[in-house]
Design a protein around this motif. Structure first.
Motif, short mmCIF file in Angstrom:
data_model
loop_
_atom_site.label_atom_id
_atom_site.label_comp_id
_atom_site.label_asym_id
_atom_site.label_seq_id
_atom_site.Cartn_x
_atom_site.Cartn_y
_atom_site.Cartn_z
N LYS A 185 0.81 -1.22 0.00
CA LYS A 185 0.00 0.00 0.00
C LYS A 185 0.84 1.27 0.00
N THR A 186 1.79 1.38 0.96
CA THR A 186 2.59 2.59 1.09
C THR A 186 4.07 2.22 1.13
N GLU A 222 -2.12 6.37 -7.15
CA GLU A 222 -3.53 6.01 -7.17
C GLU A 222 -4.20 6.46 -8.46
N GLU A 244 -5.92 -5.59 4.96
CA GLU A 244 -7.07 -4.70 5.08
C GLU A 244 -7.08 -3.63 4.00
N TRP A 245 -5.88 -3.23 3.56
CA TRP A 245 -5.82 -2.11 2.63
C TRP A 245 -6.36 -2.42 1.24
N ASP A 247 -9.24 -3.32 0.65
CA ASP A 247 -10.60 -2.79 0.66
C ASP A 247 -10.65 -1.27 0.61
N ASP A 248 -9.49 -0.63 0.70
CA ASP A 248 -9.47 0.84 0.56
C ASP A 248 -9.96 1.28 -0.81
N TRP A 249 -9.86 0.39 -1.79
CA TRP A 249 -10.29 0.75 -3.14
C TRP A 249 -11.81 0.95 -3.22
N ARG A 250 -12.53 0.51 -2.20
CA ARG A 250 -13.98 0.68 -2.22
C ARG A 250 -14.39 2.16 -2.16
N ARG A 251 -13.42 3.02 -1.88
CA ARG A 251 -13.69 4.46 -1.93
C ARG A 251 -14.00 4.92 -3.35
#
Length: 301
Positions: A185-186, A222, A244-245, A247-251
Motif C-alpha cells: 500500500k505505502t 492512485e 485490510e488495505w 478494501d481501501d479501493w472501495r472508496r
C-alpha cells in the motif's frame, strides 16, 4: 597371495585404475551469465533468499543446506537452520563460518556490493533470477546438477512443467481480464511486465495493466490505477491474511473491480516466491479471474 603373484598383478591393477574415468568438473551457467564451476557436487550450501532454500529442498538437496536467511520458512526443516541475516543484507562473516562449498543467491534481491564482495573472496556463487514461470524448472535442474541430485531435480522439474502446461491449456486462451496486482500500500507497489507474477497473470488469461513498466516492482500512484480501471485487483501483502488495505479501493465505487466485487487476495508465499508452489498461487489467480468473468454483465441481444 604370494609376493610373486602380487608383483604379477600390480601392472594389471595399475592399468585398471588409469582406465577409470576422471570425475568431470561440474559447470553450470547461472542467471547472471556467469559460469559456476565445482570440482565435486556441493555438500555445504548456503541460501541467500527464502525461495532459494525452498528450491534446494525441492531439488533433493535439503540435506546439503547448512545456512539460510530470514523468512526461510518452507519446508519446516528450513526453519531450524542457522540464519546468516536477511536477503537484503546478510552477514558475510556468518556465511564464511559455515564453510560453504556453494552459495546460491538472488540476483535482483541480494545487495550487489555484498555479492561482489563474495565473488572477490572466491566463494562459489550461483545466482538465480527466475523472471518467467518456466525458469523455476530450469533452476531446479541447475541446483540438482550442482548438488549431485539430478534425478530428484529432473523429476521435480518435469512435474512442474506438466502442471504448468495443464494450467496454460485450461486458462491462457480464456477471455482476457485487466488486472492490477498490488504488492503493497505505502508506497503503492505493483509488478512490471518482466516480473514472474505478470507471467502468472498471462497464464490465467489476465492482462497486467502495468505490463509496460520495465522495473520488476515499480511504484505507481492512485491516479494511474484509477485511469487504468482494472477489472480485477489482486493483493498479496506480507502474510497469509487478506490485507485490510485492499478494501481501501472501495472508496472508488465506479472502478470496475470495485463495482463487480473483484477485490482478491493471494498469500504472498504462493505467488511471490519463485518455487514450485508458484503454481499453487497461479491456480488461485486463475480461479479468481474465472470469478471475474462470471460477474460480467450479460451481453445484450
Amino acid at each position: 597371495m604370494s609376493a610373486q603373484q602380487r608383483l604379477r598383478l600390480a601392472p594389471l591393477l595399475l592399468a585398471l585404475v588409469l582406465a577409470l574415468p576422471a570425475q568431470a568438473e561440474i559447470s553450470v551457467a547461472d542467471d547472471s551469465g556467469r559460469t559456476v564451476r565445482l570440482a565435486t557436487p556441493a555438500r555445504r550450501i548456503v541460501s541467500l533468499a527464502p525461495h532459494v532454500a525452498e528450491l534446494i529442498y525441492a531439488a533433493g538437496a535439503g540435506d546439503r543446506l547448512v545456512g539460510t536467511v530470514q523468512f526461510s520458512t518452507y519446508p519446516e526443516a528450513a526453519r531450524r537452520l542457522p540464519q546468516v541475516g536477511g536477503y537484503s543484507r546478510f552477514d558475510l562473516e556468518a556465511i564464511l563460518a559455515l564453510k560453504p562449498d556453494l552459495v546460491i543467491g538472488w540476483q535482483s534481491g541480494n545487495p550487489a556490493e555484498q555479492i561482489a564482495r563474495m565473488q572477490s573472496l572466491g566463494l562459489p556463487l550461483f545466482l538465480t533470477q527466475p523472471d518467467r514461470i518456466d525458469d523455476v524448472a530450469r533452476n531446479l535442474e541447475q541446483i540438482g546438477t550442482l548438488a549431485g541430485t539430478e534425478a530428484t531435480a529432473r523429476a521435480a522439474a518435469a512435474h512442474y512443467r506438466a502442471r504448468h502446461k495443464a494450467l496454460a491449456a485450461r486458462y491462457s486462451a480464456r477471455p482476457p481480464v485487466r488486472v492490477f496486482y498490488q504488492v503493497w500500500k505505502t508506497p503503492l507497489m505493483t509488478v512490471g511486465g518482466r516480473q514472474i507474477i505478470s507471467d502468472v497473470l498471462t497464464l490465467c488469461g489476465g492482462r497486467n495493466v502495468f505490463a509496460d513498466l520495465t522495473a520488476l516492482a515499480p511504484t505507481v500512484n492512485e491516479e494511474a490505477v484509477l485511469a487504468a480501471d482494472p477489472e480485477v485487483i489482486i493483493a498479496s501483502g506480507m502474510d497469509q491474511a487478506r490485507p485490510e488495505w485492499v478494501d481501501d479501493w472501495r472508496r472508488w465505487p465506479t472502478m470496475t473491480a470495485v463495482a463487480r466485487g473483484n477485490l482478491f487476495h493471494v498469500p504472498p508465499e504462493l505467488i511471490q516466491r519463485h518455487t514450485p508452489r508458484l503454481l499453487d498461487g497461479a491456480e488461485q489467480v486463475c480461479g479468481q479471474l474465472e470469478q471475474a468473468r462470471s460477474r460480467r454483465p450479460a451481453a445484450k441481444p
